[in-house]
Design a protein around this motif. Structure first.
Motif, PDB file in Angstrom:
ATOM      1  N   GLY A 132       0.821  -1.211   0.000  1.00 13.56           N
ATOM      2  CA  GLY A 132       0.000   0.000   0.000  1.00 13.56           C
ATOM      3  C   GLY A 132       0.850   1.254   0.000  1.00 13.56           C
ATOM      4  N   GLU A 133       1.943   1.229   0.754  1.00 16.85           N
ATOM      5  CA  GLU A 133       2.820   2.407   0.845  1.00 16.85           C
ATOM      6  C   GLU A 133       3.500   2.703  -0.483  1.00 16.85           C
ATOM      7  OE1 GLU A 133       6.853   3.911   3.231  1.00 16.85           O
ATOM      8  OE2 GLU A 133       5.887   2.011   3.763  1.00 16.85           O
ATOM      9  N   VAL A 134       4.088   1.681  -1.110  1.00 17.19           N
ATOM     10  CA  VAL A 134       4.834   1.927  -2.354  1.00 17.19           C
ATOM     11  C   VAL A 134       3.899   2.243  -3.521  1.00 17.19           C
ATOM     12  CG1 VAL A 134       6.782   0.497  -1.625  1.00 17.19           C
ATOM     13  CG2 VAL A 134       4.916  -0.553  -2.936  1.00 17.19           C
ATOM     14  N   ILE A 139      -5.748   3.108   3.106  1.00 16.11           N
ATOM     15  CA  ILE A 139      -6.817   2.251   3.616  1.00 16.11           C
ATOM     16  C   ILE A 139      -8.037   3.095   3.966  1.00 16.11           C
ATOM     17  CG2 ILE A 139      -7.498   0.746   5.519  1.00 16.11           C
ATOM     18  CD1 ILE A 139      -5.740  -0.688   3.626  1.00 16.11           C
ATOM     19  N   SER A 140      -9.191   2.717   3.415  1.00 18.21           N
ATOM     20  CA  SER A 140     -10.432   3.417   3.742  1.00 18.21           C
ATOM     21  C   SER A 140     -11.243   2.655   4.783  1.00 18.21           C
ATOM     22  CB  SER A 140     -11.276   3.623   2.480  1.00 18.21           C
ATOM     23  OG  SER A 140     -11.636   2.378   1.907  1.00 18.21           O
ATOM     24  N   ILE A 174     -15.380  -5.976   5.706  1.00 16.84           N
ATOM     25  CA  ILE A 174     -14.362  -6.472   6.634  1.00 16.84           C
ATOM     26  C   ILE A 174     -14.859  -7.745   7.332  1.00 16.84           C
ATOM     27  CG2 ILE A 174     -12.874  -5.891   8.580  1.00 16.84           C
ATOM     28  CD1 ILE A 174     -12.476  -4.200   6.026  1.00 16.84           C
ATOM     29  N   GLY A 175     -14.017  -8.782   7.242  1.00 18.71           N
ATOM     30  CA  GLY A 175     -14.371 -10.069   7.845  1.00 18.71           C
ATOM     31  C   GLY A 175     -15.114 -11.002   6.918  1.00 18.71           C
ATOM     32  N   GLN A 176     -15.587 -10.481   5.772  1.00 22.16           N
ATOM     33  CA  GLN A 176     -16.263 -11.326   4.790  1.00 22.16           C
ATOM     34  C   GLN A 176     -15.222 -12.140   4.013  1.00 22.16           C
ATOM     35  OE1 GLN A 176     -19.582 -11.540   4.681  1.00 22.16           O
ATOM     36  NE2 GLN A 176     -19.747  -9.990   6.299  1.00 22.16           N
ATOM     37  N   GLU A 177     -15.679 -13.188   3.337  1.00 16.56           N
ATOM     38  CA  GLU A 177     -14.748 -14.061   2.614  1.00 16.56           C
ATOM     39  C   GLU A 177     -15.031 -14.052   1.120  1.00 16.56           C
ATOM     40  OE1 GLU A 177     -14.533 -17.983   4.210  1.00 16.56           O
ATOM     41  OE2 GLU A 177     -13.371 -17.345   5.975  1.00 16.56           O
ATOM     42  N   LEU A 178     -13.939 -13.973   0.346  1.00 19.49           N
ATOM     43  CA  LEU A 178     -14.002 -14.067  -1.112  1.00 19.49           C
ATOM     44  C   LEU A 178     -13.388 -15.383  -1.549  1.00 19.49           C
ATOM     45  CD1 LEU A 178     -12.834 -10.510  -2.330  1.00 19.49           C
ATOM     46  CD2 LEU A 178     -15.182 -11.379  -2.225  1.00 19.49           C
ATOM     47  N   ARG A 179     -13.886 -15.923  -2.655  1.00 21.69           N
ATOM     48  CA  ARG A 179     -13.297 -17.122  -3.263  1.00 21.69           C
ATOM     49  C   ARG A 179     -12.377 -16.669  -4.388  1.00 21.69           C
ATOM     50  NH1 ARG A 179     -13.421 -22.055  -1.057  1.00 21.69           N
ATOM     51  NH2 ARG A 179     -13.599 -23.025  -3.116  1.00 21.69           N
ATOM     52  N   LYS A 192      -8.698   2.840  -0.645  1.00 29.22           N
ATOM     53  CA  LYS A 192      -9.485   3.962  -1.154  1.00 29.22           C
ATOM     54  C   LYS A 192      -9.349   4.041  -2.668  1.00 29.22           C
ATOM     55  CE  LYS A 192     -10.092   8.958  -0.666  1.00 29.22           C
ATOM     56  NZ  LYS A 192      -9.572  10.192  -0.022  1.00 29.22           N
ATOM     57  N   GLY A 193     -10.459   4.289  -3.361  1.00 34.08           N
ATOM     58  CA  GLY A 193     -10.444   4.312  -4.820  1.00 34.08           C
ATOM     59  C   GLY A 193      -9.755   5.536  -5.400  1.00 34.08           C
ATOM     60  N   LYS A 194      -9.062   5.328  -6.504  1.00 29.12           N
ATOM     61  CA  LYS A 194      -8.446   6.421  -7.265  1.00 29.12           C
ATOM     62  C   LYS A 194      -9.225   6.718  -8.542  1.00 29.12           C
ATOM     63  CE  LYS A 194      -3.713   5.446  -5.714  1.00 29.12           C
ATOM     64  NZ  LYS A 194      -2.327   5.136  -6.175  1.00 29.12           N
TER      65      LYS A 194
END
Length: 416
Positions: A132-134, A139-140, A174-179, A192-194
């Motif tokens: 995220g830094e580079v 983080i939103s 947050i805490g949800q799961e993706l496959r 955060k979106g750009k």
């Protein structure tokens, strides 16, 4: 006669011939407005592009290598942490997860497939705790990847704004799961979106711990590697990309490159400055035409006021008083035209510049959108335009003023 009286007389002469004075100023107005509008529009689009590149990562260096052994890349990472610690503030792998089966990303029964439909391609990366830094991602919601996530090979991910909007809407992810690739990943954060969370942009992305690469993808002995490096200072970028990084890795790889968008941006800004200079020069021709108009009207004024000049000289006015009077009058006409031109130029630059900005942002969809960006001329450009218009009036007023001061009082008084 003091200068205050001279200025008053100049304004009186202008007001007595309003139409003629406005027509005389017209060339200066058009010239100044054109220069300001053209130069500020070009500089504005250049500034917008710089802000867009900075939004992708300040002092960012992208590294690509192919054909190096795993040990070579481990040595490279150690080299970044030790010998280049004073020049590199952070780094992260950026290894793309290729979804050959087009399974895409799935939340419960809803899927965002990687195929040729309108949803585009979801960029899935392996990175470390500094990703995220580079990449200049903030983080939103939730948190970023941590070193513990990477060390423990935790099945967690941070998603982009597009995935958040597409799968969860107003609900917290947050805490949800993706496959992903047939495996379940817990969402620990959202970037955060750009690009306002639009589909088929860089917001359509997610990042997983880089230590999961071997379990998610088949890797070979000779494998391609991508890194994002954040230089400690802008001054270090050239040395890192041209000397330090290539000298260390080129002999260990079949192919190696280190590149920074800031170098490309410097070239773009140099081209934009040259284009602004050329555009300002072309528009400046109308300023010269305006100056000639001032000289012409001042010559007419000298002819019309010959008797007035003779009377003033007869009662004690010196040559320098006559020169001063006509020079001030020419400068006042030119400055008034310059002020009006600056006001018109500011409006034109805002209209023309914002049109060019909107067009550029529509064309360069790979660059982040910048909110609340308005093109306006710089203070230096405004002051320069005003001073140049005043100087123009003085230069083109010299000949008429000198002609007026050389009149003989006796001959001037004979004039009807």
């Amino acid at each position: 006669m003091n200068w205050l009286q001279t200025v008053r007389m100049a304004f009186k002469s202008i007001l007595n011939n309003k139409v003629r004075s406005i027509l005389t100023m017209l060339g200066i107005i058009i010239g100044v407005a054109s220069v300001i509008a053209i130069v500020s529009s070009i500089q504005g689009t250049s500034k917008l592009q710089r802000l867009q590149y900075e939004a992708m990562g300040v002092n960012r260096i992208d590294v690509f290598g192919y054909g190096g052994r795993s040990k070579d890349w481990k040595d490279f990472e150690e080299y970044l942490d030790t010998e280049l610690a004073d020049k590199v503030s952070a780094w992260s792998p950026q290894i793309q997860y290729y979804d050959w089966q087009s399974d895409g990303v799935q939340y419960r029964t809803k899927k965002l497939s990687n195929d040729s439909d309108n949803n585009g391609w979801t960029n899935m990366y392996f990175g470390n705790e500094h990703y995220g830094e580079v990449s200049n991602l903030t983080i939103s919601a939730g948190r970023d990847l941590s070193k513990a996530d990477c060390d423990n090979r935790a099945k967690v991910c941070v998603i982009g704004e597009t995935l958040r909007k597409y799968f969860f809407g107003a609900m917290s992810p947050i805490g949800q799961e993706l496959r992903i690739g047939g495996k379940s990943f817990e969402i620990v954060g959202v970037y955060k979106g750009k690009f306002s969370g639009k589909l088929n942009t860089q917001d359509q992305m997610l990042v997983m711990p880089y230590t999961l690469q071997s379990s998610m993808m088949s890797t070979s002995y000779f494998d391609s590697k991508n890194y994002i490096i954040k230089a400690a200072a802008t001054e270090d970028i050239a040395e890192l990309t041209e000397t330090l990084l290539p000298e260390y890795m080129q002999s260990r790889c079949e192919s190696f490159s280190a590149y920074s968008d800031s170098q490309y941006q410097e070239q773009q800004e140099a081209s934009s400055n040259l284009l602004a200079l050329l555009g300002g020069g072309v528009a400046g021709i109308s300023l010269l035409v305006g100056g000639i108009g001032i000289m012409n009207i001042m010559l007419v004024s000298v002819t019309e006021r010959t008797r007035e000049i003779g009377i003033r000289m007869a009662i004690g006015a010196r040559k320098r008083d006559i020169i001063g009077q006509f020079l001030v009058e020419a400068a006042v006409v030119s400055c008034c035209g310059g002020v009006i031109g600056i006001i018109v130029g500011c409006f034109l630059s805002a209209i023309l510049g914002n049109f060019m900005v909107a067009r550029q942002m529509a064309q360069n969809t790979y660059l982040p959108s910048i909110e609340h960006f308005t093109v306006l001329p710089s203070i230096g450009l405004i002051l320069g335009a005003f001073l140049f218009s005043a100087l123009l009036g003085i230069i083109f007023g010299l000949y008429p003023a000198n002609k007026a001061s050389n009149l003989q009082p006796v001959d001037a008084l004979r004039t009807q």
